[in-house]
Enzyme design. Structure first.
Site, PDB file in Angstrom:
ATOM      1  N   LYS A 175       0.885  -1.184   0.000  1.00  6.15           N
ATOM      2  CA  LYS A 175       0.000   0.000   0.000  1.00  6.15           C
ATOM      3  C   LYS A 175       0.914   1.222   0.000  1.00  6.15           C
ATOM      4  O   LYS A 175       1.476   1.599   1.025  1.00  6.15           O
ATOM      5  CB  LYS A 175      -0.879  -0.027   1.259  1.00  6.15           C
ATOM      6  N   GLU A 251       9.793   1.316  10.927  1.00  5.04           N
ATOM      7  CA  GLU A 251      10.820   2.332  10.652  1.00  5.04           C
ATOM      8  C   GLU A 251      10.116   3.675  10.749  1.00  5.04           C
ATOM      9  O   GLU A 251       9.340   4.036   9.859  1.00  5.04           O
ATOM     10  CB  GLU A 251      11.397   2.146   9.243  1.00  5.04           C
ATOM     11  N   CYS A 285      13.700  11.033   6.947  1.00  5.32           N
ATOM     12  CA  CYS A 285      13.656  10.589   8.344  1.00  5.32           C
ATOM     13  C   CYS A 285      15.005  10.800   9.024  1.00  5.32           C
ATOM     14  O   CYS A 285      15.081  11.049  10.223  1.00  5.32           O
ATOM     15  CB  CYS A 285      13.246   9.120   8.410  1.00  5.32           C
ATOM     16  N   GLU A 379       9.670  16.474  14.963  1.00  3.64           N
ATOM     17  CA  GLU A 379      10.148  16.238  13.598  1.00  3.64           C
ATOM     18  C   GLU A 379       9.437  17.223  12.668  1.00  3.64           C
ATOM     19  O   GLU A 379       8.236  17.103  12.429  1.00  3.64           O
ATOM     20  CB  GLU A 379       9.829  14.798  13.186  1.00  3.64           C
TER      21      GLU A 379
HETATM   22  P1  NDP Z   1       2.404   8.282   7.669  1.00  7.85           P
HETATM   23  O1  NDP Z   1       2.589   7.513   8.911  1.00  7.85           O
HETATM   24  O2  NDP Z   1       1.404   9.367   7.646  1.00  7.85           O
HETATM   25  O3  NDP Z   1       1.996   7.313   6.452  1.00  7.85           O
HETATM   26  C1  NDP Z   1       2.786   6.221   6.060  1.00  7.85           C
HETATM   27  C2  NDP Z   1       1.911   5.203   5.378  1.00  7.85           C
HETATM   28  O4  NDP Z   1       0.982   4.649   6.312  1.00  7.85           O
HETATM   29  C3  NDP Z   1       1.073   5.777   4.247  1.00  7.85           C
HETATM   30  O5  NDP Z   1       0.971   4.818   3.220  1.00  7.85           O
HETATM   31  C4  NDP Z   1      -0.255   6.002   4.949  1.00  7.85           C
HETATM   32  O6  NDP Z   1      -1.339   6.108   4.051  1.00  7.85           O
HETATM   33  C5  NDP Z   1      -0.333   4.778   5.811  1.00  7.85           C
HETATM   34  N1  NDP Z   1      -1.229   4.869   6.951  1.00  7.85           N
HETATM   35  C6  NDP Z   1      -1.600   5.975   7.649  1.00  7.85           C
HETATM   36  N2  NDP Z   1      -2.426   5.629   8.673  1.00  7.85           N
HETATM   37  C7  NDP Z   1      -2.592   4.289   8.613  1.00  7.85           C
HETATM   38  C8  NDP Z   1      -3.327   3.324   9.370  1.00  7.85           C
HETATM   39  N3  NDP Z   1      -4.092   3.679  10.410  1.00  7.85           N
HETATM   40  N4  NDP Z   1      -3.255   2.027   9.011  1.00  7.85           N
HETATM   41  C9  NDP Z   1      -2.496   1.641   7.977  1.00  7.85           C
HETATM   42  N5  NDP Z   1      -1.786   2.500   7.203  1.00  7.85           N
HETATM   43  C10 NDP Z   1      -1.823   3.796   7.518  1.00  7.85           C
HETATM   44  O7  NDP Z   1       3.855   8.795   7.259  1.00  7.85           O
HETATM   45  P2  NDP Z   1       4.224   9.793   6.061  1.00  7.85           P
HETATM   46  O8  NDP Z   1       3.750   9.187   4.777  1.00  7.85           O
HETATM   47  O9  NDP Z   1       3.776  11.157   6.425  1.00  7.85           O
HETATM   48  O10 NDP Z   1       5.817   9.694   6.057  1.00  7.85           O
HETATM   49  C11 NDP Z   1       6.637  10.532   6.772  1.00  7.85           C
HETATM   50  C12 NDP Z   1       7.115   9.863   8.044  1.00  7.85           C
HETATM   51  O11 NDP Z   1       7.827   8.680   7.716  1.00  7.85           O
HETATM   52  C13 NDP Z   1       8.085  10.715   8.830  1.00  7.85           C
HETATM   53  O12 NDP Z   1       7.791  10.629  10.192  1.00  7.85           O
HETATM   54  C14 NDP Z   1       9.424  10.058   8.544  1.00  7.85           C
HETATM   55  O13 NDP Z   1      10.399  10.287   9.521  1.00  7.85           O
HETATM   56  C15 NDP Z   1       9.044   8.633   8.457  1.00  7.85           C
HETATM   57  N6  NDP Z   1      10.052   7.888   7.729  1.00  7.85           N
HETATM   58  C16 NDP Z   1      10.843   6.997   8.414  1.00  7.85           C
HETATM   59  C17 NDP Z   1      11.869   6.324   7.768  1.00  7.85           C
HETATM   60  C18 NDP Z   1      12.706   5.326   8.478  1.00  7.85           C
HETATM   61  O14 NDP Z   1      13.373   4.547   7.814  1.00  7.85           O
HETATM   62  N7  NDP Z   1      12.715   5.298   9.796  1.00  7.85           N
HETATM   63  C19 NDP Z   1      12.167   6.568   6.350  1.00  7.85           C
HETATM   64  C20 NDP Z   1      11.267   7.504   5.728  1.00  7.85           C
HETATM   65  C21 NDP Z   1      10.254   8.133   6.410  1.00  7.85           C
HETATM   66  P3  NDP Z   1      -1.757   7.595   3.528  1.00  7.85           P
HETATM   67  O15 NDP Z   1      -0.645   8.033   2.651  1.00  7.85           O
HETATM   68  O16 NDP Z   1      -3.021   7.402   2.824  1.00  7.85           O
HETATM   69  O17 NDP Z   1      -1.896   8.458   4.769  1.00  7.85           O
END
Ligand code: NDP
Length: 476
Positions: A175, A251, A285, A379
């Site tokens: 997804k 992550e 991140c 962040e």
């Molecule tokens: P989100 O947590 O908002 O979303 C990540 C994914 O989860 C998206 O596909 C989102 O869908 C989906 N999602 C959201 N809510 C749910 C739920 N309740 N159940 C299942 N899936 C869900 O993160 P962002 O996309 O905003 O990404 C940025 C974040 O990711 C930052 O905090 C960053 O630091 C972190 N990150 C961490 C990394 C690491 O390796 N540690 C690397 C890169 C980023 P939708 O898009 O529709 O909301």
């Protein structure tokens, strides 16, 4: 407008009711793609297809050499389609094409090559026992893996999850983030072209909460969940995984600290510190968003760092010359703008940068921000860095560790003993010394605290995507 469908059971399909959403190009601020909008029904079909492909299809049974050959072919196709894939991420989220096509696409191909080879070349333990037996370990695939990805490195992070899952013989339902759907569909089309059997790699587009993402993580037919995204979402997904006792790899977010000691090579420190916070407009991140500079070199470092930040070329991310694009979406731009507009309320000063046109935020350098200020603790996920002077090693270690996150840290020093000493004391999943962002895919990658649970990479991914099984045999 281009259309991007789900890819389920070997075919690109629309949603059952024909629902769609649009992806907005953050540079033009206009929709550029129409995307199938999935929900529980599409997730159900995708999980069923992945289950069939695992239980009845050739993928888990074909052997690592043959699977590896197909994954290498997919890597070749990714390289051959670098322009399309790079442009898809750039139009979806505004990343400069030099980064998406130039860095993320080759890295995506390398993810497949690396994990294909890693699975093929891996060895397993044999344990001679005193009792006239021996034990050995098998690493068997687990079944269906759910991969949930964020929008900041769409193709690169999706393949970081998919590649080890597939290399070890699992099937996958991905997804992608709703803001960055396009490259996932292109990838799944290429996987079919490469010869991956139907149902092995499925993509369902849609929203996270109360929609496709939630339906996928709550589905009882899933055997592993690998998630990259925000810490708050990680908690929700962890709870969903707990309901079915499904192992989950998280992550999550970060608030990377970066220390420049007075004995550092300043040219090198400035160069990496700029890249650490302004690459991908700080939507990383690992971003080095808390910068600490030892007092004797503070003024000189600031002068050079600010000059380099102000020299960055902002503009159309589709141009090769652009170094900093807009933020990925209006929602995200508003969030980052909120931080820029409240710097003085929190006690800091905008030293340089600030808001730009459209959804642009210029490379923004903040000074004087107290350690308790939101800008030092939360962040921001934008091109915004706080810079703070320090005097002693103990002081800076305490400042760097003063965070609920623990993904990564950087330090710049020419003193070898200090480099080892400080690295050992930092509470972080990765420490970079005199560099940043350099990865060996065999190394553990992950965070402590609110930055995540578990590690990915090399044997760490193998442990997650397989069931290690002990076989104990009597010899005589
Ligand atoms: P989100 O947590 O908002 O979303 C990540 C994914 O989860 C998206 O596909 C989102 O869908 C989906 N999602 C959201 N809510 C749910 C739920 N309740 N159940 C299942 N899936 C869900 O993160 P962002 O996309 O905003 O990404 C940025 C974040 O990711 C930052 O905090 C960053 O630091 C972190 N990150 C961490 C990394 C690491 O390796 N540690 C690397 C890169 C980023 P939708 O898009 O529709 O909301």
């Amino acid at each position: 407008m281009e259309f991007f469908g789900h890819v389920i059971d070997g075919a690109e399909v629309k949603s059952a009711g024909g629902e769609t959403f649009t992806s907005v190009d953050p540079y033009t601020r206009e929709p550029w793609a129409e995307v199938a909008l999935g929900g529980p029904a599409e997730v159900e079909r995708a999980v069923a297809a992945a289950r069939r492909a695992f239980d009845e299809g050739p993928w888990p049974r074909m052997g690592r050499a043959e699977r590896g050959r197909l994954l290498h072919r997919l890597a070749d196709l990714i390289v051959a389609n670098a322009d399309r894939l790079g442009l898809a991420d750039t139009r979806d989220m505004g990343k400069p094409i030099s980064q998406s096509r130039g860095n993320d696409v080759p890295r995506a191909a390398d993810n497949f090559r690396f994990f294909a080879d890693h699975a093929r070349l891996t060895t397993a333990e044999t344990l001679p026992m005193d009792s006239g037996h021996h034990a050995y370990t098998r690493y068997d695939p687990v079944g269906v893996a759910a991969a949930i990805a964020p929008w900041n490195f769409p193709l690169m992070l999706e393949t970081w999850k998919i590649a080890p899952a597939l290399a070890w013989g699992n099937t996958v339902v991905l997804k992608p983030a709703e803001d960055t759907p396009a490259s996932a569909t292109i990838l799944a089309r290429l996987a079919l072209e490469a010869g991956l059997p139907p149902g092995v790699l499925n993509v369902v587009h849609g929203y996270g909460p109360d929609s496709a993402g939630q339906a996928l993580t709550e589905h009882p037919g899933i055997d592993r969940i690998t998630f990259t995204g925000e810490s708050t979402t990680g908690r929700v997904i962890s709870a969903a995984a707990a309901a079915h006792l499904v192992p989950v790899s998280l992550e999550l977010g970060g608030k990377g600290a970066n220390a420049v000691f007075a004995d550092a090579d300043l040219d090198n420190a400035v160069n990496w510190s700029i890249r650490a916070i302004f690459t991908n407009a700080g939507q990383v991140c690992l971003a080095g968003s808390r910068l600490y500079v030892q007092r004797p070199v503070f003024e000189e470092f600031m002068a050079r760092f600010t000059a380099a930040a102000e020299a960055m070329r902002l503009g159309d991310p589709k141009l090769d010359t652009t170094e900093l694009g807009p933020l990925a979406s209006e929602t995200h731009y508003r969030k980052v703008r909120g931080y820029v507009e409240t710097v003085s309320d929190e006690g800091g000063t905008v030293h340089s940068g600030g808001l730009g046109d459209g959804w642009f935020v210029r490379p923004t350098v903040i000074t004087g921000m107290p350690a308790t200020g939101r800008h030092q603790r939360e962040e921001i996920f934008g091109p915004v860095v706080t810079v703070t002077p320090f005097d002693t090693e103990d002081e800076v270690v305490a400042l760097m560790n003063d965070t609920r996150y623990g993904l990564n840290a950087m330090l710049f020093t020419e003193n070898l003993s200090r480099a080892h000493r400080v690295s050992a004391r930092l509470r972080a999943g990765t420490v970079w010394v005199n560099c940043f962002f350099i990865r060996d895919l065999r190394a553990p990658f992950g965070g402590v605290g609110d930055s995540g649970v578990g590690r990915e990479g090399g044997t760490f991914s193998r442990e997650f995507f397989t069931e290690p099984k002990a076989v104990v045999m009597q010899i005589t």
